[in-house]
Write an enzyme that holds these catalytic residues in place. Structure first.
Site, PDB file in Angstrom:
ATOM      1  N   LYS A  45       2.220  13.095  36.475  1.00 66.59           N
ATOM      2  CA  LYS A  45       3.687  12.963  36.572  1.00 66.59           C
ATOM      3  C   LYS A  45       4.233  11.725  35.875  1.00 66.59           C
ATOM      4  O   LYS A  45       5.282  11.196  36.239  1.00 66.59           O
ATOM      5  CB  LYS A  45       4.184  13.002  38.037  1.00 66.59           C
ATOM      6  CG  LYS A  45       3.628  14.099  38.893  1.00 66.59           C
ATOM      7  CD  LYS A  45       3.517  15.427  38.208  1.00 66.59           C
ATOM      8  CE  LYS A  45       4.828  16.142  38.027  1.00 66.59           C
ATOM      9  NZ  LYS A  45       4.599  17.438  37.274  1.00 66.59           N
ATOM     10  N   SER A  46       3.539  11.291  34.853  1.00 67.06           N
ATOM     11  CA  SER A  46       3.969  10.071  34.139  1.00 67.06           C
ATOM     12  C   SER A  46       4.428  10.342  32.715  1.00 67.06           C
ATOM     13  O   SER A  46       4.716   9.387  31.980  1.00 67.06           O
ATOM     14  CB  SER A  46       2.817   9.063  34.114  1.00 67.06           C
ATOM     15  OG  SER A  46       2.400   8.745  35.413  1.00 67.06           O
ATOM     16  N   TRP A  50       5.495  15.429  27.994  1.00 65.54           N
ATOM     17  CA  TRP A  50       6.268  14.781  26.916  1.00 65.54           C
ATOM     18  C   TRP A  50       5.335  14.425  25.751  1.00 65.54           C
ATOM     19  O   TRP A  50       5.654  14.669  24.578  1.00 65.54           O
ATOM     20  CB  TRP A  50       6.946  13.526  27.482  1.00 65.54           C
ATOM     21  CG  TRP A  50       8.212  13.121  26.815  1.00 65.54           C
ATOM     22  CD1 TRP A  50       8.741  13.646  25.671  1.00 65.54           C
ATOM     23  CD2 TRP A  50       9.118  12.110  27.267  1.00 65.54           C
ATOM     24  NE1 TRP A  50       9.931  13.014  25.381  1.00 65.54           N
ATOM     25  CE2 TRP A  50      10.186  12.071  26.341  1.00 65.54           C
ATOM     26  CE3 TRP A  50       9.139  11.234  28.347  1.00 65.54           C
ATOM     27  CZ2 TRP A  50      11.258  11.181  26.476  1.00 65.54           C
ATOM     28  CZ3 TRP A  50      10.203  10.346  28.480  1.00 65.54           C
ATOM     29  CH2 TRP A  50      11.248  10.327  27.553  1.00 65.54           C
ATOM     30  N   TRP A  73      -0.122  23.512  26.871  1.00 68.40           N
ATOM     31  CA  TRP A  73      -1.492  23.344  27.366  1.00 68.40           C
ATOM     32  C   TRP A  73      -2.535  23.826  26.354  1.00 68.40           C
ATOM     33  O   TRP A  73      -3.693  23.479  26.454  1.00 68.40           O
ATOM     34  CB  TRP A  73      -1.682  24.052  28.717  1.00 68.40           C
ATOM     35  CG  TRP A  73      -1.276  25.498  28.708  1.00 68.40           C
ATOM     36  CD1 TRP A  73      -2.037  26.548  28.298  1.00 68.40           C
ATOM     37  CD2 TRP A  73      -0.021  26.043  29.116  1.00 68.40           C
ATOM     38  NE1 TRP A  73      -1.327  27.719  28.419  1.00 68.40           N
ATOM     39  CE2 TRP A  73      -0.092  27.442  28.926  1.00 68.40           C
ATOM     40  CE3 TRP A  73       1.162  25.489  29.628  1.00 68.40           C
ATOM     41  CZ2 TRP A  73       0.969  28.300  29.231  1.00 68.40           C
ATOM     42  CZ3 TRP A  73       2.209  26.353  29.924  1.00 68.40           C
ATOM     43  CH2 TRP A  73       2.120  27.722  29.738  1.00 68.40           C
ATOM     44  N   HIS A 100      -6.116  13.091  32.534  1.00 67.95           N
ATOM     45  CA  HIS A 100      -5.725  12.281  33.691  1.00 67.95           C
ATOM     46  C   HIS A 100      -6.915  11.456  34.200  1.00 67.95           C
ATOM     47  O   HIS A 100      -6.828  10.830  35.253  1.00 67.95           O
ATOM     48  CB  HIS A 100      -5.277  13.176  34.851  1.00 67.95           C
ATOM     49  CG  HIS A 100      -3.971  13.888  34.652  1.00 67.95           C
ATOM     50  ND1 HIS A 100      -2.890  13.306  34.051  1.00 67.95           N
ATOM     51  CD2 HIS A 100      -3.578  15.137  35.024  1.00 67.95           C
ATOM     52  CE1 HIS A 100      -1.885  14.183  34.047  1.00 67.95           C
ATOM     53  NE2 HIS A 100      -2.275  15.289  34.623  1.00 67.95           N
ATOM     54  N   SER A 130       8.458  12.488  41.656  1.00 68.81           N
ATOM     55  CA  SER A 130       8.174  13.635  40.793  1.00 68.81           C
ATOM     56  C   SER A 130       7.034  14.464  41.383  1.00 68.81           C
ATOM     57  O   SER A 130       7.086  15.700  41.429  1.00 68.81           O
ATOM     58  CB  SER A 130       7.820  13.126  39.390  1.00 68.81           C
ATOM     59  OG  SER A 130       7.570  14.187  38.523  1.00 68.81           O
ATOM     60  N   SER A 219      12.092  16.463  21.127  1.00 75.00           N
ATOM     61  CA  SER A 219      11.442  16.073  22.381  1.00 75.00           C
ATOM     62  C   SER A 219      12.384  15.435  23.400  1.00 75.00           C
ATOM     63  O   SER A 219      11.930  14.764  24.319  1.00 75.00           O
ATOM     64  CB  SER A 219      10.222  15.187  22.118  1.00 75.00           C
ATOM     65  OG  SER A 219      10.289  14.536  20.901  1.00 75.00           O
ATOM     66  N   ARG A 249      12.194  18.466  35.789  1.00 75.86           N
ATOM     67  CA  ARG A 249      13.075  18.400  36.951  1.00 75.86           C
ATOM     68  C   ARG A 249      14.333  17.573  36.665  1.00 75.86           C
ATOM     69  O   ARG A 249      15.405  18.118  36.525  1.00 75.86           O
ATOM     70  CB  ARG A 249      12.256  17.799  38.116  1.00 75.86           C
ATOM     71  CG  ARG A 249      12.872  17.901  39.491  1.00 75.86           C
ATOM     72  CD  ARG A 249      11.969  17.172  40.482  1.00 75.86           C
ATOM     73  NE  ARG A 249      11.782  15.782  40.094  1.00 75.86           N
ATOM     74  CZ  ARG A 249      12.531  14.762  40.498  1.00 75.86           C
ATOM     75  NH1 ARG A 249      13.497  14.969  41.348  1.00 75.86           N
ATOM     76  NH2 ARG A 249      12.299  13.529  40.088  1.00 75.86           N
TER      77      ARG A 249
HETATM   78  P1  A3P Z   1      10.640  14.352  36.915  1.00 70.44           P
HETATM   79  O1  A3P Z   1       9.997  15.211  37.965  1.00 70.44           O
HETATM   80  O2  A3P Z   1      10.971  12.984  37.448  1.00 70.44           O
HETATM   81  O3  A3P Z   1      11.819  15.010  36.268  1.00 70.44           O
HETATM   82  P2  A3P Z   1       3.916  15.214  33.656  1.00 70.44           P
HETATM   83  O4  A3P Z   1       4.196  15.947  32.401  1.00 70.44           O
HETATM   84  O5  A3P Z   1       2.983  14.054  33.494  1.00 70.44           O
HETATM   85  O6  A3P Z   1       3.521  16.156  34.746  1.00 70.44           O
HETATM   86  O7  A3P Z   1       5.280  14.515  34.110  1.00 70.44           O
HETATM   87  C1  A3P Z   1       6.379  15.296  34.465  1.00 70.44           C
HETATM   88  C2  A3P Z   1       7.588  14.389  34.516  1.00 70.44           C
HETATM   89  O8  A3P Z   1       7.968  14.026  33.165  1.00 70.44           O
HETATM   90  C3  A3P Z   1       8.803  15.108  35.123  1.00 70.44           C
HETATM   91  O9  A3P Z   1       9.566  14.088  35.779  1.00 70.44           O
HETATM   92  C4  A3P Z   1       9.476  15.635  33.871  1.00 70.44           C
HETATM   93  O10 A3P Z   1      10.815  16.006  34.044  1.00 70.44           O
HETATM   94  C5  A3P Z   1       9.322  14.427  32.953  1.00 70.44           C
HETATM   95  N1  A3P Z   1       9.555  14.733  31.533  1.00 70.44           N
HETATM   96  C6  A3P Z   1       8.926  15.630  30.747  1.00 70.44           C
HETATM   97  N2  A3P Z   1       9.471  15.652  29.525  1.00 70.44           N
HETATM   98  C7  A3P Z   1      10.480  14.735  29.520  1.00 70.44           C
HETATM   99  C8  A3P Z   1      11.434  14.293  28.542  1.00 70.44           C
HETATM  100  N3  A3P Z   1      11.494  14.814  27.325  1.00 70.44           N
HETATM  101  N4  A3P Z   1      12.314  13.336  28.924  1.00 70.44           N
HETATM  102  C9  A3P Z   1      12.289  12.796  30.161  1.00 70.44           C
HETATM  103  N5  A3P Z   1      11.416  13.181  31.116  1.00 70.44           N
HETATM  104  C10 A3P Z   1      10.520  14.140  30.806  1.00 70.44           C
END
Ligand code: A3P
Length: 288
Positions: A45-46, A50, A73, A100, A130, A219, A249
């Site tokens: 969730k970091s 992205w 993926w 991870h 998140s 992106s 989210r």
């Molecule tokens: P939130 O739940 O706070 O919205 P991971 O991909 O490591 O699982 O992390 C998911 C988190 O990254 C989610 O956070 C998601 O919305 C956020 N995320 C993914 N792409 C993003 C982007 N382009 N800009 C901002 N946040 C992004």
């Protein structure tokens, strides 16, 4: 108590069974890293998804075809997950791979290679929020309980991939020297173009200003939300129920302020500060 139906323990870390098998973890251990591999490593969730959006065009001269036609993926596979053996050997070089894993659980070939790592950290308070919503929508994970209950699990490391502090510290391995670049989710939010410039420099690659603009534009959170190859809408609801919470989210920094009571904030901050003491690692959110 770890729910054995949902999770397996791997070197003390809780991993979701749906995505990690004996075969995939064996594959991880024996994986042959190539010198031109690029890893994006994150605590869950970091900003993993992205990075799966960003890395292919940075590595291939700005071509967005793969991010528009191949699910995230498959285009930037996980090193440790079930599909790794099927995907990684066929992936053309230069490969972008996500993981991870804490540093000490990387395959031995990684340490003997010149492969590069981009480590993305995010404010652990926002990681927790998140992850809380992710546990509500991911049917292969246990219900998180209340936010306070889930916070206790997070702080004690009884969550996927263990403690956030252990993960962050493990990747400050001096052996990696200039093979690793540290960035944060918050820096990406603040100025994605600047961070992409740093990544390009680190990878020894260049893009024209126009191509870089296109990568940045592709992106953004808004555009990723409508990209079916990146928004997880290809995954059926029985696995990821986006009616409960979207995978992509909110995409902001500071949502924790909507979830933490002052007491919870004080407790969380003191546990994290205590565990980071003596590490010399500083983050922009340390004094929030
Ligand atoms: P939130 O739940 O706070 O919205 P991971 O991909 O490591 O699982 O992390 C998911 C988190 O990254 C989610 O956070 C998601 O919305 C956020 N995320 C993914 N792409 C993003 C982007 N382009 N800009 C901002 N946040 C992004």
């Amino acid at each position: 108590m770890v729910d054995n139906n949902l999770y397996r323990l791997y070197h003390g870390l809780m991993l979701p069974k749906i995505a990690h098998t004996d075969e995939s973890l064996n594959y991880l251990q024996n994986f042959q890293v190539k010198d031109d591999d690029t890893f994006a490593v994150t605590y869950p969730k970091s900003g993993t998804t992205w990075m799966q959006e960003i890395l292919p065009p940075l590595l291939n001269g700005g071509d967005l075809t793969s991010v528009q036609t191949i699910p995230n993926w498959d285009r930037v596979p996980w090193l440790e997950e079930t599909q790794a053996p099927v995907l990684l050997d066929k992936l053309p070089s230069p490969r972008a791979i996500v993981s991870h894993m804490p540093c000490h659980l990387m395959p031995s070939s990684f340490f003997n290679s010149k492969a590069k790592v981009i480590y993305v950290a995010r404010n652990p308070k926002d990681v927790l929020v998140s992850s809380f919503y992710f546990h509500k929508m991911a049917n292969f994970l246990e219900d998180p309980g209340t936010f306070e209950e889930f916070t206790d699990k997070f702080l004690s490391g009884k969550v996927l991939f263990g403690k956030w502090t252990d993960h962050v510290k493990s990747w400050r391995n001096p052996e990696l020297a200039d093979r690793i670049l540290y960035i944060t989710y918050e820096e990406m939010l603040q100025d994605l173009r600047e961070v992409l410039g740093r990544i390009l420099n680190f990878l020894g690659r260049e893009l024209s200003a126009d191509a870089l603009d296109r990568v940045v534009n592709n992106s953004t959170f808004k555009n990723m939300k409508t990209n079916t190859m990146s928004n997880y809408s290809l995954v059926p609801d029985v696995v990821l129920d986006q009616k409960k919470s979207n995978f992509l989210r909110k995409g902001i920094a500071g949502d924790w302020k909507n979830h933490f009571s002052p007491e919870l904030n004080a407790k969380f901050t003191s546990v994290i500060q205590e565990e980071m003491k003596g590490s010399n690692i500083k983050f922009s959110w340390d004094n929030e």
